[in-house]
Scaffold this motif. Structure first.
Motif, mmCIF file in Angstrom:
data_model
loop_
_atom_site.group_PDB
_atom_site.id
_atom_site.type_symbol
_atom_site.label_atom_id
_atom_site.label_comp_id
_atom_site.label_asym_id
_atom_site.label_seq_id
_atom_site.Cartn_x
_atom_site.Cartn_y
_atom_site.Cartn_z
ATOM 1 N N ASN A 43 32.466 -2.046 -45.659
ATOM 2 C CA ASN A 43 33.525 -2.074 -46.664
ATOM 3 C C ASN A 43 34.771 -2.740 -46.085
ATOM 4 N N CYS A 54 32.882 -3.051 -51.275
ATOM 5 C CA CYS A 54 31.976 -2.077 -50.673
ATOM 6 C C CYS A 54 31.068 -2.741 -49.630
ATOM 7 N N CYS A 86 25.467 5.108 -53.551
ATOM 8 C CA CYS A 86 26.125 3.841 -53.867
ATOM 9 C C CYS A 86 26.951 4.021 -55.139
ATOM 10 N N CYS A 87 28.084 3.331 -55.215
ATOM 11 C CA CYS A 87 28.903 3.400 -56.434
ATOM 12 C C CYS A 87 28.186 2.670 -57.568
ATOM 13 N N CYS A 90 27.900 -1.144 -57.228
ATOM 14 C CA CYS A 90 26.927 -1.598 -56.226
ATOM 15 C C CYS A 90 25.502 -1.392 -56.708
#
Ligand code: THU
Length: 132
Positions: A43, A54, A86-87, A90
């Motif tokens: 990141n 990220c 993971c967000c 992503c």
């Protein structure tokens, strides 16, 4: 070295280079492309907070910059009590380059691991098929 050890070592190593002075939360990601090469990303935060990126995005960018566009394996590591998911952004980025059954390992620096896949992280993904 086993393939999974290679992924973990790559993610841990690149994590050291994370630029995370605002969150103090360093993340490392490793992705294996179809050639077998493993690409790393960390990141990279910014004082203008939304401009940060990220670890997964960095690894994807490295893969694409090297001329590869399909990934077969993902490993993400952070120093957290539980493996960090993971967000949302992503998940979509990974789905752009990997099939739903691509294995994703979420891990902690301490050694805990959680196995998932791109499709499990992003059910009902929007993909190019919807634009046909
Ligand atoms: N972060 C990642 O790099 N990947 C993830 O999977 C979760 C979150 C980063 C973004 C930000 O720099 C920091 O972790 C805190 O959200």
């Amino acid at each position: 070295m086993s393939r999974s050890t290679e992924m973990r070592d790559a993610a841990l190593s690149v994590r050291e280079n994370a630029h995370a002075p605002y969150s103090n939360f360093k993340v490392g990601a490793a992705i294996r492309a179809t050639s077998g090469t493993v690409y790393g990303g960390c990141n990279v935060e910014n004082v203008a907070y939304p401009e940060g990126t990220c670890a997964e995005a960095g690894a994807i960018a490295a893969m694409v910059a090297a001329g590869e566009t399909r990934l077969t394996e993902v490993y993400v590591v952070a120093d957290s009590p539980e493996p960090v998911p993971c967000c949302g952004g992503c998940r979509q980025k990974l789905a752009e380059f990997g099939a739903g059954d691509v294995p994703v390992t979420l891990a902690t620096v301490g050694g805990a691991e959680k196995a998932t896949t791109i499709a499990k992280m992003l059910p009902g993904a929007f993909d190019a098929g919807f634009m046909a």
